[in-house]
Design an enzyme around this catalytic site. Structure first.
Site, PDB file in Angstrom:
ATOM      1  N   TYR A 240     -13.309  -6.237   7.611  1.00 37.63           N
ATOM      2  CA  TYR A 240     -13.558  -6.329   6.951  1.00 37.63           C
ATOM      3  C   TYR A 240     -12.044  -7.096   5.563  1.00 37.63           C
ATOM      4  O   TYR A 240     -11.261  -6.873   5.827  1.00 37.63           O
ATOM      5  CB  TYR A 240     -14.128  -5.749   5.737  1.00 37.63           C
ATOM      6  CG  TYR A 240     -12.659  -4.683   5.580  1.00 37.63           C
ATOM      7  CD1 TYR A 240     -12.346  -3.315   6.720  1.00 37.63           C
ATOM      8  CD2 TYR A 240     -12.657  -4.385   3.801  1.00 37.63           C
ATOM      9  CE1 TYR A 240     -10.775  -2.238   5.628  1.00 37.63           C
ATOM     10  CE2 TYR A 240     -11.188  -3.462   3.447  1.00 37.63           C
ATOM     11  CZ  TYR A 240     -10.729  -2.755   4.297  1.00 37.63           C
ATOM     12  OH  TYR A 240     -10.085  -2.199   4.061  1.00 37.63           O
TER      13      TYR A 240
ATOM     14  N   ARG B 115      -7.214 -14.240   7.657  1.00 34.45           N
ATOM     15  CA  ARG B 115      -6.425 -12.497   8.046  1.00 34.45           C
ATOM     16  C   ARG B 115      -7.779 -12.318   8.710  1.00 34.45           C
ATOM     17  O   ARG B 115      -7.789 -11.409   9.505  1.00 34.45           O
ATOM     18  CB  ARG B 115      -6.380 -11.855   6.737  1.00 34.45           C
ATOM     19  CG  ARG B 115      -5.680 -10.360   7.689  1.00 34.45           C
ATOM     20  CD  ARG B 115      -4.676  -9.897   5.982  1.00 34.45           C
ATOM     21  NE  ARG B 115      -5.833  -9.188   5.149  1.00 34.45           N
ATOM     22  CZ  ARG B 115      -5.204  -8.429   3.892  1.00 34.45           C
ATOM     23  NH1 ARG B 115      -3.644  -8.477   3.609  1.00 34.45           N
ATOM     24  NH2 ARG B 115      -5.648  -8.834   3.480  1.00 34.45           N
TER      25      ARG B 115
ATOM     26  N   LYS C 191      -7.451  -5.385   9.860  1.00 35.28           N
ATOM     27  CA  LYS C 191      -8.059  -4.639   8.628  1.00 35.28           C
ATOM     28  C   LYS C 191      -9.255  -3.881   9.384  1.00 35.28           C
ATOM     29  O   LYS C 191     -10.291  -5.131   9.005  1.00 35.28           O
ATOM     30  CB  LYS C 191      -7.959  -5.360   7.536  1.00 35.28           C
ATOM     31  CG  LYS C 191      -8.640  -4.822   6.572  1.00 35.28           C
ATOM     32  CD  LYS C 191      -7.587  -6.319   5.171  1.00 35.28           C
ATOM     33  CE  LYS C 191      -8.245  -5.212   3.995  1.00 35.28           C
ATOM     34  NZ  LYS C 191      -7.867  -4.053   3.360  1.00 35.28           N
TER      35      LYS C 191
ATOM     36  N   GLU D 281       2.827   2.649   4.141  1.00 37.44           N
ATOM     37  CA  GLU D 281       1.767   1.950   3.221  1.00 37.44           C
ATOM     38  C   GLU D 281       1.294   2.820   2.503  1.00 37.44           C
ATOM     39  O   GLU D 281       1.467   3.588   3.128  1.00 37.44           O
ATOM     40  CB  GLU D 281       1.417   1.113   3.913  1.00 37.44           C
ATOM     41  CG  GLU D 281       0.953   1.095   4.833  1.00 37.44           C
ATOM     42  CD  GLU D 281      -0.639  -0.074   5.186  1.00 37.44           C
ATOM     43  OE1 GLU D 281      -0.325  -1.369   4.669  1.00 37.44           O
ATOM     44  OE2 GLU D 281      -0.572  -0.076   6.108  1.00 37.44           O
TER      45      GLU D 281
HETATM   46  N1  PLP Z   1      -2.538  -2.051   3.153  1.00 36.70           N
HETATM   47  C1  PLP Z   1      -3.528  -1.502   3.288  1.00 36.70           C
HETATM   48  C2  PLP Z   1      -3.155  -0.182   4.339  1.00 36.70           C
HETATM   49  C3  PLP Z   1      -4.969  -1.870   2.485  1.00 36.70           C
HETATM   50  O1  PLP Z   1      -6.032  -1.620   3.062  1.00 36.70           O
HETATM   51  C4  PLP Z   1      -4.765  -2.970   1.568  1.00 36.70           C
HETATM   52  C5  PLP Z   1      -5.895  -4.078   1.646  1.00 36.70           C
HETATM   53  O2  PLP Z   1      -6.632  -3.013   0.732  1.00 36.70           O
HETATM   54  C6  PLP Z   1      -3.392  -3.199   1.611  1.00 36.70           C
HETATM   55  C7  PLP Z   1      -2.014  -2.907   1.898  1.00 36.70           C
HETATM   56  C8  PLP Z   1      -3.217  -4.542   0.534  1.00 36.70           C
HETATM   57  O3  PLP Z   1      -3.328  -5.353   0.242  1.00 36.70           O
HETATM   58  P1  PLP Z   1      -3.507  -7.387  -0.004  1.00 36.70           P
HETATM   59  O4  PLP Z   1      -2.890  -7.128  -0.774  1.00 36.70           O
HETATM   60  O5  PLP Z   1      -4.159  -7.768   0.713  1.00 36.70           O
HETATM   61  O6  PLP Z   1      -5.171  -6.850  -0.638  1.00 36.70           O
END
Ligand code: PLP
Length: 291
Positions: free
Chosen positions: A30, A49, A148, A181
């Site tokens: 997703y 992505r 993702k 993270e």
């Molecule tokens: N890390 C994880 C596990 C995420 O699910 C997300 C976003 O949903 C992010 C980092 C941040 O990503 P982005 O800046 O592309 O939204």
């Protein structure tokens, strides 16, 4: 209204089979995107992505990059959304039980759009609590964090722990005890004027907001360190913030029970302003090219 497999359908009729492998096995991918005044922010990067995630699970997306853009624009129009959060979900599709992706001839393709609900202003003015949790980030050799994926149980477990601590976000360490993270965000901290964030090699999703913030920091001539950091570095930082597509730059006031001294700190504020500038410039440019 929902975009489901080439058609816009009312939410009440947007139904997916119980045999969908996304439901049965979390087999799918997703993206979450932010729409500002009718412009989808960094749409090309998000779609790129999505294709990278798909390639990593050997899923063929049943649409081209351009066709995804058209579908997204149809969805926004059908919902009359100007400021929205959009989610594109692609699952392996319907098939008999069993793990083999070959059982599913056609992926399920869904776009959902929701009006953007701003986070409370207090979160940005005073900062939020985050908690380093016991649940570790998936080992990349088991499930690469760059995918993702719909397989989000790792993050769900971390979020349950964070909530128990009264924290808005849970920060996971990787299997080697380095900071990785948040459950839906990347994490940054400032120490002696240097902006630090875990390297992609720490086993994290390469956040699009994270990438833009590193760019902002370099434009502001800040020193940026992407590396491997222990949790003490985060606990004793001068400033901490988290980032993602919807929260943008969210200051952190405490990590577990340790208060962060500057909340929000001056570098956090600068980066937040620089990010907003990038958003505004992006919207203006998109509007000019639509004229
Ligand atoms: N890390 C994880 C596990 C995420 O699910 C997300 C976003 O949903 C992010 C980092 C941040 O990503 P982005 O800046 O592309 O939204």
């Amino acid at each position: 209204m929902i975009y489901l497999n080439n058609r816009i359908v009312p939410k009440s009729r947007a139904r997916v089979s119980v045999y969908d492998h996304g439901f049965l096995y979390g087999d799918g991918i997703y993206e979450t995107l932010r729409v500002y005044q009718g412009t989808v922010f960094h749409l090309d990067e998000h779609i790129a992505r999505l294709f990278r995630s798909a390639a990593m699970i050997q899923l063929t997306i049943p649409k081209t990059h351009e066709a995804i853009k058209r579908a997204l624009s149809k969805t926004l129009k059908a919902n009359r959304h100007k400021d929205a959060v959009v989610r594109i979900t692609i699952s392996r599709g319907e098939g008999p039980t069993g793990l083999d992706p070959a059982l599913c001839p056609s992926p399920t393709f869904v776009i959902m759009s929701h009006a953007f609900k701003p986070y409370p202003a207090k979160h940005y003015q005073q900062g939020v609590k985050i908690a380093i949790v016991r649940t570790r980030r998936n080992y990349n050799g088991a499930l690469n964090a760059q995918i993702k994926s719909l397989n989000f149980l790792n993050n769900v477990l971390a979020r349950i722990e964070a909530k128990k601590e009264g924290a808005l976000e849970g920060i996971m360490l990787n299997y080697r005890s380095f900071i990785a993270e948040g459950t839906v965000s990347n994490v940054f901290f400032v120490r002696d004027g240097v902006l630090c964030t875990p390297s992609v090699n720490a086993g994290i999703l390469d956040g699009i907001t994270r990438g833009l913030l590193v760019e902002c920091a370099k434009e502001l001539r800040l020193t940026v360190r992407e590396g491997m950091f222990r949790k003490d570095a985060l606990m004793s930082a001068d400033e901490v913030f988290i980032s993602n597509t919807t929260m943008e730059v969210m200051p952190v006031s405490s990590v577990n029970d340790t208060k962060i001294s500057s909340r929000p700190g001056s570098i956090t504020k600068k980066l937040r302003r620089a990010y907003r500038k990038k958003v505004n410039a992006y919207i203006k440019k998109a509007e000019r090219s639509n004229e």
